[in-house]
Design a protein around this motif. Structure first.
Motif, PDB file in Angstrom:
ATOM      1  N   MET A   1      -2.756  38.321   0.334  1.00  0.00           N
ATOM      2  CA  MET A   1      -1.581  38.225  -0.545  1.00  0.00           C
ATOM      3  C   MET A   1      -1.035  36.796  -0.518  1.00  0.00           C
ATOM      4  O   MET A   1      -0.656  36.306   0.544  1.00  0.00           O
ATOM      5  N   SER A  11      -0.765  35.610   4.524  1.00  0.00           N
ATOM      6  CA  SER A  11       0.566  35.935   5.032  1.00  0.00           C
ATOM      7  C   SER A  11       0.416  36.873   6.220  1.00  0.00           C
ATOM      8  O   SER A  11      -0.591  37.559   6.365  1.00  0.00           O
ATOM      9  N   ARG A  26       6.312  49.858   2.769  1.00  0.00           N
ATOM     10  CA  ARG A  26       6.871  48.519   2.587  1.00  0.00           C
ATOM     11  C   ARG A  26       6.432  47.651   3.751  1.00  0.00           C
ATOM     12  O   ARG A  26       6.511  48.068   4.893  1.00  0.00           O
ATOM     13  N   ARG A  27       5.990  46.439   3.425  1.00  0.00           N
ATOM     14  CA  ARG A  27       5.623  45.528   4.500  1.00  0.00           C
ATOM     15  C   ARG A  27       6.456  44.261   4.389  1.00  0.00           C
ATOM     16  O   ARG A  27       6.544  43.646   3.328  1.00  0.00           O
ATOM     17  N   ARG A  29       6.648  40.553   5.214  1.00  0.00           N
ATOM     18  CA  ARG A  29       5.630  39.544   5.503  1.00  0.00           C
ATOM     19  C   ARG A  29       6.233  38.169   5.710  1.00  0.00           C
ATOM     20  O   ARG A  29       7.336  37.884   5.245  1.00  0.00           O
ATOM     21  N   THR A  39       8.696  40.756   0.895  1.00  0.00           N
ATOM     22  CA  THR A  39       8.348  42.160   1.112  1.00  0.00           C
ATOM     23  C   THR A  39       7.341  42.622   0.067  1.00  0.00           C
ATOM     24  O   THR A  39       7.470  42.283  -1.107  1.00  0.00           O
ATOM     25  N   THR A  40       6.353  43.372   0.487  1.00  0.00           N
ATOM     26  CA  THR A  40       5.428  43.972  -0.476  1.00  0.00           C
ATOM     27  C   THR A  40       5.513  45.496  -0.355  1.00  0.00           C
ATOM     28  O   THR A  40       5.877  46.015   0.690  1.00  0.00           O
ATOM     29  N   GLU A  42       3.287  48.965  -1.005  1.00  0.00           N
ATOM     30  CA  GLU A  42       1.958  49.491  -1.266  1.00  0.00           C
ATOM     31  C   GLU A  42       2.097  50.956  -1.665  1.00  0.00           C
ATOM     32  O   GLU A  42       2.697  51.739  -0.948  1.00  0.00           O
TER      33      GLU A  42
END
Ligand code: ZN
Length: 178
Positions: A1, A11, A26-27, A29, A39-40, A42
């Motif tokens: 990413m 990241s 939610r991750r 990063r 934040t990503t 998925e």
């Protein structure tokens, strides 16, 4: 990413959390180069199974496109359509299909569209359910009326406003001062 700030190609994940309904992660990063955080989310790719047997990724825009046509000339804004699209996607996700049969997408649209605009709903339903005569419309309208009947005694906000908007607005104002 890629880092959204400096476009660095890597990241580091600091923290992962599963959403309450269990449908996404939610991750948090961190970019090792510029050290900014982001934040990503998925989530499972929703897949639509078409009548031909082919599959394609669910597209909110595509789902809304047919509704937009049905809303032509009706007081429905792009925001309303975007909310409807998100509502339909939520419903489909919650149903937990691995592959959503195409007709389920149409079914998921009918409910929120009826809430939004009854004329647009009838137009959409007439195409989706392939109405063939005025009687099909009559049947559908009778159903709409029947389902509306239990709350028919309660005036809507619009009717209340028409009956004495000034007064009820004043009352609401007074309540706010408590
Ligand atoms: Zn960066």
């Amino acid at each position: 990413m890629h880092c959204p700030y400096c476009r660095h190609t890597d990241s580091r994940v600091l923290d992962s959390r599963v959403s309450e309904d269990g449908t996404s992660i939610r991750r948090r990063r961190c970019c090792p180069k510029c050290e900014k955080r982001f934040t990503t989310v998925e989530a499972m790719q929703l897949t639509v199974l078409k009548r031909s047997g082919a599959t394609e990724p669910f597209s909110r825009e595509k789902a809304v496109a047919g509704v937009r046509k049905a809303c032509n000339g009706r007081p429905v804004s792009e925001d309303d359509l975007a909310r409807l699209g998100s509502c339909v996607e939520d419903e489909l996700r919650a149903a937990g299909w691995a592959e959503i049969p195409a007709n389920e997408v149409g079914l998921a649209i009918l409910g929120p569209l009826r809430e939004l605009d009854e004329v647009a709903y009838l137009r959409f339903a007439s195409v989706y359910r392939a109405f063939e005569s005025a009687e099909d419309f009559e049947t559908e309208i009778a159903l709409l009326r029947a389902e509306r009947a239990p709350t028919a005694d309660e005036p809507t906000y619009d009717e209340q406003a028409a009956a004495g908007g000034e007064r009820s607005a004043g009352t609401r104002g007074a309540e706010r001062h408590h």
